[in-house]
Design a protein around this motif. Structure first.
Motif, short mmCIF file in Angstrom:
data_model
loop_
_atom_site.label_atom_id
_atom_site.label_comp_id
_atom_site.label_asym_id
_atom_site.label_seq_id
_atom_site.Cartn_x
_atom_site.Cartn_y
_atom_site.Cartn_z
N LEU A 115 0.83 -1.20 0.00
CA LEU A 115 0.00 0.00 0.00
C LEU A 115 0.87 1.25 0.00
CD1 LEU A 115 -2.57 -1.13 2.71
CD2 LEU A 115 -2.83 -1.24 0.23
N ASP A 116 0.43 2.27 -0.72
CA ASP A 116 1.16 3.54 -0.75
C ASP A 116 1.01 4.30 0.56
OD1 ASP A 116 2.05 3.13 -3.35
OD2 ASP A 116 0.30 4.11 -4.23
N SER A 117 -0.15 4.18 1.19
CA SER A 117 -0.40 4.88 2.45
C SER A 117 -1.47 4.11 3.22
CB SER A 117 -0.85 6.32 2.22
OG SER A 117 -2.20 6.37 1.86
N LEU A 118 -1.73 4.57 4.43
CA LEU A 118 -2.79 3.99 5.26
C LEU A 118 -3.97 4.96 5.41
CD1 LEU A 118 -0.63 2.28 8.03
CD2 LEU A 118 -1.76 1.20 6.07
N SER A 119 -4.03 5.96 4.54
CA SER A 119 -5.06 6.99 4.66
C SER A 119 -6.48 6.44 4.52
CB SER A 119 -4.83 8.12 3.67
OG SER A 119 -4.90 7.64 2.35
N ASN A 120 -6.63 5.33 3.83
CA ASN A 120 -7.95 4.71 3.70
C ASN A 120 -8.16 3.56 4.68
OD1 ASN A 120 -8.89 6.34 1.59
ND2 ASN A 120 -7.73 5.14 0.11
N ALA A 121 -7.19 3.34 5.56
CA ALA A 121 -7.27 2.23 6.51
C ALA A 121 -8.02 2.64 7.77
CB ALA A 121 -5.87 1.74 6.88
N ILE A 122 -8.55 1.63 8.44
CA ILE A 122 -9.20 1.80 9.74
C ILE A 122 -8.37 1.03 10.76
CG2 ILE A 122 -11.27 1.36 11.12
CD1 ILE A 122 -12.86 1.34 8.48
N MET A 123 -7.94 1.69 11.81
CA MET A 123 -7.23 1.03 12.92
C MET A 123 -8.22 0.83 14.05
SD MET A 123 -4.45 -0.19 14.23
CE MET A 123 -4.48 -1.01 15.81
N VAL A 124 -8.42 -0.43 14.47
CA VAL A 124 -9.37 -0.76 15.52
C VAL A 124 -8.62 -1.29 16.73
CG1 VAL A 124 -11.36 -2.18 16.16
CG2 VAL A 124 -11.14 -1.32 13.80
N GLY A 125 -8.90 -0.72 17.89
CA GLY A 125 -8.25 -1.17 19.11
C GLY A 125 -9.10 -0.96 20.34
N ASP A 126 -8.51 -1.33 21.47
CA ASP A 126 -9.18 -1.13 22.75
C ASP A 126 -8.36 -0.25 23.69
OD1 ASP A 126 -7.18 -3.09 23.22
OD2 ASP A 126 -8.31 -3.94 24.88
N SER A 127 -7.24 0.28 23.19
CA SER A 127 -6.37 1.10 24.04
C SER A 127 -5.93 2.36 23.31
CB SER A 127 -5.14 0.31 24.48
OG SER A 127 -4.22 0.22 23.41
N ASP A 128 -5.51 3.32 24.09
CA ASP A 128 -5.00 4.55 23.52
C ASP A 128 -3.76 4.28 22.66
OD1 ASP A 128 -5.23 7.41 23.21
OD2 ASP A 128 -3.42 7.56 24.44
N LYS A 129 -2.96 3.26 23.03
CA LYS A 129 -1.78 2.92 22.24
C LYS A 129 -2.18 2.52 20.81
CE LYS A 129 1.03 1.42 26.10
NZ LYS A 129 1.70 0.31 26.77
N ASP A 130 -3.26 1.77 20.69
CA ASP A 130 -3.74 1.37 19.37
C ASP A 130 -4.17 2.59 18.56
OD1 ASP A 130 -3.51 -1.40 20.08
OD2 ASP A 130 -5.49 -1.30 21.02
N LEU A 131 -4.97 3.45 19.20
CA LEU A 131 -5.48 4.63 18.51
C LEU A 131 -4.35 5.57 18.12
CD1 LEU A 131 -8.61 5.38 20.72
CD2 LEU A 131 -8.50 4.05 18.60
N ARG A 146 -15.36 -1.23 23.16
CA ARG A 146 -15.45 -1.14 24.62
C ARG A 146 -15.08 -2.45 25.32
NH1 ARG A 146 -20.44 1.98 23.15
NH2 ARG A 146 -19.88 4.17 23.51
N THR A 147 -14.67 -3.45 24.56
CA THR A 147 -14.21 -4.70 25.14
C THR A 147 -12.76 -4.54 25.58
OG1 THR A 147 -13.77 -5.46 22.88
CG2 THR A 147 -15.84 -6.19 23.89
N GLY A 148 -12.22 -5.54 26.29
CA GLY A 148 -10.83 -5.45 26.75
C GLY A 148 -10.64 -4.23 27.63
N ASN A 149 -9.71 -3.37 27.24
CA ASN A 149 -9.44 -2.11 27.96
C ASN A 149 -10.27 -0.95 27.44
OD1 ASN A 149 -7.33 -3.10 29.68
ND2 ASN A 149 -5.97 -3.09 27.91
N GLY A 150 -11.19 -1.22 26.53
CA GLY A 150 -11.91 -0.16 25.82
C GLY A 150 -12.70 0.80 26.68
N LEU A 151 -13.38 0.30 27.71
CA LEU A 151 -14.15 1.20 28.58
C LEU A 151 -13.25 2.19 29.29
CD1 LEU A 151 -16.87 -1.16 30.11
CD2 LEU A 151 -17.23 0.76 28.53
#
Length: 185
Positions: A115-131, A146-151
């Motif tokens: 991929l040339d970039s991740l501009s069209n990608a979605i990053m899904v996580g449960d922590s601020d580190k992921d986001l 909201r699962t895991g550490n999401g809440l």
């Protein structure tokens, strides 16, 4: 579109303890089917996961590979596919460039998938580190479950000035987040 998923707390149960064997790896209800639904809609799927249990000597690369084989088998049986899995085996104190919130795992996925970039990608996580990793790597959308550490992450973001607000989708779990992704134009 590419959807990059964190593993622990997003795809599988995570109660704060290290998951050290394939027998301990337990998918969250609906997560495997959600991944298959994304694939059915034409999305590519990648997993980016911090796995410091390797550096801590709790399990090894072969055990982690067995967990990921189980994940891929379940997703395949549900009619989906995981296109890439990247993991960081380092201890948080090692200062590597792959451990989220660094962007190394996401850049490795980008390279692996051509991929040339991740501009069209979605990053899904449960922590601020992921986001933060998704934000810093230029992902166009960030998903918080909201699962895991999401809440706890959601509470933290609500109490602070979040840089993610214009890119953030929040849902109860991966299945609900996928519902929202699939309804987008």
């Amino acid at each position: 579109m590419l959807v990059i998923l964190d593993r622990d707390g997003v795809i599988n149960r995570y109660e704060g303890e290290y998951i050290c064997s394939p027998d301990d790896w337990d998918p969250l209800p609906g997560s495997i089917e959600a991944i298959a639904r994304l694939c059915g809609a034409g999305h590519r799927i990648a997993v980016a996961t911090n796995q410091s249990g390797i550096a801590r000597g709790l399990y090894n690369d072969a055990t982690l590979a067995a967990m990921h084989d189980r994940l891929c088998k379940l997703v395949n049986e549900a009619g989906g596919r995981i296109d890439a899995i990247q993991y960081c085996p380092h201890h948080p104190d090692d200062g590597c460039d792959c451990r989220k919130p660094a962007t190394g795992l996401l850049r490795a996925i980008q390279l692996e998938l051509g991929l040339d970039s991740l501009s069209n990608a979605i990053m899904v996580g449960d922590s601020d580190k992921d986001l933060e990793a998704g934000f810093r790597a230029g992902c166009g959308t960030l998903g918080l479950v909201r699962t895991g550490n999401g809440l706890n992450t959601e509470r933290h973001l609500s109490a602070s000035q979040s840089p993610y607000d214009d890119r953030l989708i929040v849902a109860d779990d991966l299945s609900a987040l996928v519902d929202r992704i699939l309804k987008r134009p």
